[in-house]
Design a protein around this motif. Structure first.
Motif, PDB file in Angstrom:
ATOM      1  N   MET A   1      76.183  91.108  27.916  1.00  0.00           N
ATOM      2  CA  MET A   1      76.505  89.712  27.666  1.00  0.00           C
ATOM      3  C   MET A   1      76.780  89.558  26.179  1.00  0.00           C
ATOM      4  SD  MET A   1      74.188  86.363  28.530  1.00  0.00           S
ATOM      5  CE  MET A   1      72.881  86.935  27.465  1.00  0.00           C
ATOM      6  N   LYS A   2      77.865  88.907  25.934  1.00  0.00           N
ATOM      7  CA  LYS A   2      78.288  88.748  24.543  1.00  0.00           C
ATOM      8  C   LYS A   2      78.094  87.315  24.106  1.00  0.00           C
ATOM      9  CE  LYS A   2      81.631  92.479  24.689  1.00  0.00           C
ATOM     10  NZ  LYS A   2      83.000  92.886  24.468  1.00  0.00           N
ATOM     11  N   LYS A   3      77.597  87.163  22.876  1.00  0.00           N
ATOM     12  CA  LYS A   3      77.452  85.829  22.299  1.00  0.00           C
ATOM     13  C   LYS A   3      78.015  85.850  20.888  1.00  0.00           C
ATOM     14  CE  LYS A   3      73.582  83.376  24.402  1.00  0.00           C
ATOM     15  NZ  LYS A   3      72.259  82.799  24.139  1.00  0.00           N
ATOM     16  N   ASN A   4      78.667  84.780  20.563  1.00  0.00           N
ATOM     17  CA  ASN A   4      79.121  84.596  19.178  1.00  0.00           C
ATOM     18  C   ASN A   4      78.162  83.643  18.489  1.00  0.00           C
ATOM     19  OD1 ASN A   4      81.364  86.201  19.354  1.00  0.00           O
ATOM     20  ND2 ASN A   4      82.596  84.556  20.275  1.00  0.00           N
ATOM     21  N   LEU A   5      77.474  84.158  17.469  1.00  0.00           N
ATOM     22  CA  LEU A   5      76.546  83.313  16.700  1.00  0.00           C
ATOM     23  C   LEU A   5      77.224  82.963  15.376  1.00  0.00           C
ATOM     24  CD1 LEU A   5      73.238  85.312  17.325  1.00  0.00           C
ATOM     25  CD2 LEU A   5      74.164  83.371  18.599  1.00  0.00           C
ATOM     26  N   LEU A   6      77.618  81.711  15.258  1.00  0.00           N
ATOM     27  CA  LEU A   6      78.329  81.271  14.045  1.00  0.00           C
ATOM     28  C   LEU A   6      77.367  80.460  13.193  1.00  0.00           C
ATOM     29  CD1 LEU A   6      80.940  81.061  12.480  1.00  0.00           C
ATOM     30  CD2 LEU A   6      81.480  78.991  13.797  1.00  0.00           C
ATOM     31  N   PHE A   7      77.085  81.000  12.019  1.00  0.00           N
ATOM     32  CA  PHE A   7      76.193  80.289  11.091  1.00  0.00           C
ATOM     33  C   PHE A   7      77.053  79.695   9.965  1.00  0.00           C
ATOM     34  CE2 PHE A   7      73.826  83.971  12.733  1.00  0.00           C
ATOM     35  CZ  PHE A   7      72.853  83.298  13.442  1.00  0.00           C
ATOM     36  N   ALA A   8      77.015  78.410   9.812  1.00  0.00           N
ATOM     37  CA  ALA A   8      77.784  77.725   8.762  1.00  0.00           C
ATOM     38  C   ALA A   8      76.837  76.933   7.877  1.00  0.00           C
ATOM     39  CB  ALA A   8      78.824  76.816   9.373  1.00  0.00           C
ATOM     40  N   ALA A 293      72.001  92.495  29.055  1.00  0.00           N
ATOM     41  CA  ALA A 293      71.061  91.849  29.979  1.00  0.00           C
ATOM     42  C   ALA A 293      70.354  92.907  30.823  1.00  0.00           C
ATOM     43  CB  ALA A 293      71.800  90.873  30.884  1.00  0.00           C
ATOM     44  N   PRO A 294      69.112  92.669  31.166  1.00  0.00           N
ATOM     45  CA  PRO A 294      68.420  93.650  32.025  1.00  0.00           C
ATOM     46  C   PRO A 294      69.024  93.679  33.423  1.00  0.00           C
ATOM     47  CG  PRO A 294      67.121  91.657  31.770  1.00  0.00           C
ATOM     48  CD  PRO A 294      68.283  91.526  30.832  1.00  0.00           C
ATOM     49  N   MET A 295      68.943  94.836  34.063  1.00  0.00           N
ATOM     50  CA  MET A 295      69.478  94.987  35.416  1.00  0.00           C
ATOM     51  C   MET A 295      68.337  94.695  36.399  1.00  0.00           C
ATOM     52  SD  MET A 295      71.501  98.204  37.076  1.00  0.00           S
ATOM     53  CE  MET A 295      70.235  99.325  36.486  1.00  0.00           C
ATOM     54  N   LEU A 296      68.422  93.541  37.104  1.00  0.00           N
ATOM     55  CA  LEU A 296      67.305  93.073  37.921  1.00  0.00           C
ATOM     56  C   LEU A 296      67.637  93.000  39.402  1.00  0.00           C
ATOM     57  CD1 LEU A 296      66.318  90.115  35.590  1.00  0.00           C
ATOM     58  CD2 LEU A 296      65.302  92.375  35.635  1.00  0.00           C
ATOM     59  N   THR A 297      68.858  93.346  39.768  1.00  0.00           N
ATOM     60  CA  THR A 297      69.322  93.088  41.131  1.00  0.00           C
ATOM     61  C   THR A 297      68.956  94.216  42.080  1.00  0.00           C
ATOM     62  OG1 THR A 297      71.179  91.894  40.200  1.00  0.00           O
ATOM     63  CG2 THR A 297      71.350  92.500  42.500  1.00  0.00           C
ATOM     64  N   GLU A 311      75.626  87.572  51.720  1.00  0.00           N
ATOM     65  CA  GLU A 311      74.677  87.097  50.715  1.00  0.00           C
ATOM     66  C   GLU A 311      74.306  88.203  49.736  1.00  0.00           C
ATOM     67  OE1 GLU A 311      74.381  86.837  53.910  1.00  0.00           O
ATOM     68  OE2 GLU A 311      74.322  84.678  54.408  1.00  0.00           O
ATOM     69  N   GLU A 312      74.072  89.410  50.242  1.00  0.00           N
ATOM     70  CA  GLU A 312      73.680  90.506  49.368  1.00  0.00           C
ATOM     71  C   GLU A 312      74.854  91.057  48.563  1.00  0.00           C
ATOM     72  OE1 GLU A 312      70.523  91.572  48.895  1.00  0.00           O
ATOM     73  OE2 GLU A 312      69.997  89.831  50.098  1.00  0.00           O
ATOM     74  N   MET A 313      76.101  90.835  49.029  1.00  0.00           N
ATOM     75  CA  MET A 313      77.265  91.305  48.285  1.00  0.00           C
ATOM     76  C   MET A 313      77.341  90.629  46.919  1.00  0.00           C
ATOM     77  SD  MET A 313      79.641  93.539  48.488  1.00  0.00           S
ATOM     78  CE  MET A 313      79.899  93.906  50.220  1.00  0.00           C
ATOM     79  N   VAL A 314      76.758  89.438  46.788  1.00  0.00           N
ATOM     80  CA  VAL A 314      76.701  88.766  45.486  1.00  0.00           C
ATOM     81  C   VAL A 314      75.933  89.627  44.486  1.00  0.00           C
ATOM     82  CG1 VAL A 314      75.833  86.739  44.269  1.00  0.00           C
ATOM     83  CG2 VAL A 314      76.893  86.486  46.517  1.00  0.00           C
ATOM     84  N   ASN A 315      74.832  90.262  44.943  1.00  0.00           N
ATOM     85  CA  ASN A 315      74.046  91.111  44.051  1.00  0.00           C
ATOM     86  C   ASN A 315      74.823  92.364  43.646  1.00  0.00           C
ATOM     87  OD1 ASN A 315      71.938  89.313  44.298  1.00  0.00           O
ATOM     88  ND2 ASN A 315      71.012  90.403  46.025  1.00  0.00           N
ATOM     89  N   VAL A 316      75.585  92.926  44.576  1.00  0.00           N
ATOM     90  CA  VAL A 316      76.420  94.085  44.239  1.00  0.00           C
ATOM     91  C   VAL A 316      77.444  93.699  43.173  1.00  0.00           C
ATOM     92  CG1 VAL A 316      78.024  95.804  45.141  1.00  0.00           C
ATOM     93  CG2 VAL A 316      76.099  95.045  46.542  1.00  0.00           C
ATOM     94  N   TYR A 317      78.044  92.513  43.333  1.00  0.00           N
ATOM     95  CA  TYR A 317      79.020  92.043  42.353  1.00  0.00           C
ATOM     96  C   TYR A 317      78.366  91.897  40.976  1.00  0.00           C
ATOM     97  CZ  TYR A 317      82.139  88.837  39.887  1.00  0.00           C
ATOM     98  OH  TYR A 317      82.936  88.244  38.954  1.00  0.00           O
ATOM     99  N   ASN A 318      77.139  91.355  40.918  1.00  0.00           N
ATOM    100  CA  ASN A 318      76.458  91.185  39.636  1.00  0.00           C
ATOM    101  C   ASN A 318      76.187  92.523  38.961  1.00  0.00           C
ATOM    102  OD1 ASN A 318      76.434  88.411  39.854  1.00  0.00           O
ATOM    103  ND2 ASN A 318      74.425  88.335  40.856  1.00  0.00           N
ATOM    104  N   VAL A 319      75.823  93.551  39.744  1.00  0.00           N
ATOM    105  CA  VAL A 319      75.606  94.878  39.167  1.00  0.00           C
ATOM    106  C   VAL A 319      76.918  95.432  38.601  1.00  0.00           C
ATOM    107  CG1 VAL A 319      74.986  97.257  39.713  1.00  0.00           C
ATOM    108  CG2 VAL A 319      73.629  95.381  40.628  1.00  0.00           C
ATOM    109  N   ALA A 320      78.017  95.216  39.334  1.00  0.00           N
ATOM    110  CA  ALA A 320      79.316  95.690  38.849  1.00  0.00           C
ATOM    111  C   ALA A 320      79.671  95.026  37.518  1.00  0.00           C
ATOM    112  CB  ALA A 320      80.390  95.398  39.899  1.00  0.00           C
ATOM    113  N   GLU A 321      79.444  93.701  37.423  1.00  0.00           N
ATOM    114  CA  GLU A 321      79.735  93.000  36.168  1.00  0.00           C
ATOM    115  C   GLU A 321      78.835  93.515  35.044  1.00  0.00           C
ATOM    116  OE1 GLU A 321      82.263  90.617  35.647  1.00  0.00           O
ATOM    117  OE2 GLU A 321      82.818  91.666  37.492  1.00  0.00           O
ATOM    118  N   TRP A 322      77.572  93.786  35.362  1.00  0.00           N
ATOM    119  CA  TRP A 322      76.655  94.311  34.348  1.00  0.00           C
ATOM    120  C   TRP A 322      77.112  95.676  33.851  1.00  0.00           C
ATOM    121  CZ3 TRP A 322      73.500  98.557  33.820  1.00  0.00           C
ATOM    122  CH2 TRP A 322      72.504  98.490  32.831  1.00  0.00           C
TER     123      TRP A 322
END
Length: 398
Positions: A1-8, A293-297, A311-322
């Motif tokens: 997971m990517k975050k842009n932290l902009l400090f101004a 992010a930790p892999m929790l699926t 329903e469980e295919m959603v978890n497979v998709y999340n692992v692929a994205e991770w």
């Protein structure tokens, strides 16, 4: 997971005027979500598919008619004749089923010592599996008692017109008769294998007074059938089981993970506030931070199945994205099976198929197969104390 932290930093003069404030750390308040528990009855529910639990029965036995004038001389004996049976049916639940069954035989209606007739009968029966209702559904039960009731139609023909007491519309003696019986009986069923049962059955068909083509005497007549044979279960007998409490432990585990992530978020927010308070006056260049992010699926399966549900295919998709977000990480796909069903060898093969199904789905989502390793653990290893949770695939890093 990517975050842009902009400090101004804007307004150095304002920061200098509020030096005491700049030295203090900002307090971050994380609100907790209160979850109201809804009572759940932890009772296993059973159902059947319309495609399953069909059967065909073939049998033979005897029949004994109980009709008017049968023993008119006081010396006649009741004649026992052969009966042949064929039928088919369907169990639409573990407790109730229906069937259509037909019978054929020749009866000796010996009120005149010479009369006989042919009989063909068809019945529609409602069946009740007594043991499944009392002791709980069990597809491989060895012995069952099944009471039933039915309605039907009977056609008898070949009466001797000399002894027929009912005239037809033309004034002649009738030689055939239509009657509509109601019936009741009980079936004893012995399981021989998954696909074949032996059965023994008794049935009584109740008729109006004209069953034997003689309308006199008692208003009710009967025909007693006793027969046995074989039941052929198409595809075997099987029930689908569901317990709403199966997933409570899994849900609680996810809730604990959410709470841990919430705590980590609070710690990160506090650290961010402290860093903002200590920033120097010059403008800070924004930088990109990659957070893994930790892999929790995990992926759960139904009993004796290696098919991934929607329903469980959603978890497979999340692992692929991770894995896409962490391209340098390989994953170990560990398959399991519950120890209460199947042999150890079968469960080892089943856990292998479950792991392969997950790997195939990940590859379909764009993950290189070289990053995936399958480990089949069968039922010799049980990661959870609750047995129903062990029909699962768990992801770890090798």
């Amino acid at each position: 997971m990517k975050k842009n932290l902009l400090f101004a930093i804007a307004g150095c003069g304002a920061m200098l005027l509020s030096a005491n404030t700049a030295k203090a750390q900002e307090t971050v308040v994380v609100e907790e979500t209160v979850v109201t528990e809804v009572p759940v009855e932890c009772k296993t529910q059973y159902s059947t598919s319309w495609k399953d639990n069909w059967f065909i029965q073939l049998g033979a036995g005897i029949q004994i008619p109980y009709v008017d004038h049968y023993l008119n001389t006081g010396k006649d004996k009741r004649h026992i004749t052969a009966l042949y049976n064929v039928g088919f049916g369907h169990w639409f639940s573990p407790y109730l089923g229906f069937r259509i069954t037909g019978y054929y035989g020749k009866m000796h209606l010996d009120w005149a010592k010479t009369s006989s007739a042919n009989m063909a009968n068809a019945n529609a029966d409602l069946m009740w599996d007594m043991f499944n209702s009392i002791a709980g559904p069990k597809a491989d039960r060895v012995f069952s008692i099944i009471p039933f009731v039915g309605v039907g139609g009977t056609y008898t023909w070949g009466f001797d017109p000399t002894y027929a007491a009912i005239p037809d519309g033309d004034g002649h003696r009738k030689t055939k008769e239509w009657t509509l019986p109601v019936s009741a009986g009980i079936q004893l069923r012995l399981r021989l294998c998954k696909y074949v049962d032996f059965f023994a059955e008794g049935r009584v068909n109740f008729y109006g007074d004209n069953f034997n083509n003689v309308a006199s005497g008692d208003p009710i007549e009967a025909n007693v059938n006793v027969y046995g044979g074989f039941l052929f279960n198409i595809g075997g007998r099987k029930y689908n089981a569901y317990n709403p409490c199966e997933y409570l432990g899994y849900i609680n585990n996810l809730n604990n993970q959410v709470n841990n992530l919430r705590g980590e978020l609070a710690t990160t927010a506090a650290a961010l506030a402290a860093a903002e308070a200590q920033l120097p006056c010059p403008e800070v260049v924004a930088q990109e931070v990659v957070v893994q992010a930790p892999m929790l699926t995990s992926v759960r399966f139904k009993i004796n199945s290696a098919v991934i549900t929607d329903e469980e295919m959603v978890n497979v998709y999340n692992v692929a994205e991770w894995m896409k977000a962490n391209p340098n990480v390989n994953v170990l796909v560990q398959g399991y099976a519950d120890k209460d069903t199947g042999t150890s060898a079968y469960n080892m093969e089943l856990s292998q198929r479950r792991g392969q199904a997950v790997v195939d789905a990940l590859v379909n989502y764009g993950i290189d197969s070289s990053r995936l390793t399958i480990q089949a653990n069968g039922s010799d290893v049980q990661p959870y104390d609750e047995n129903n949770w062990n029909r699962i695939v768990i992801f770890t890093q090798p």
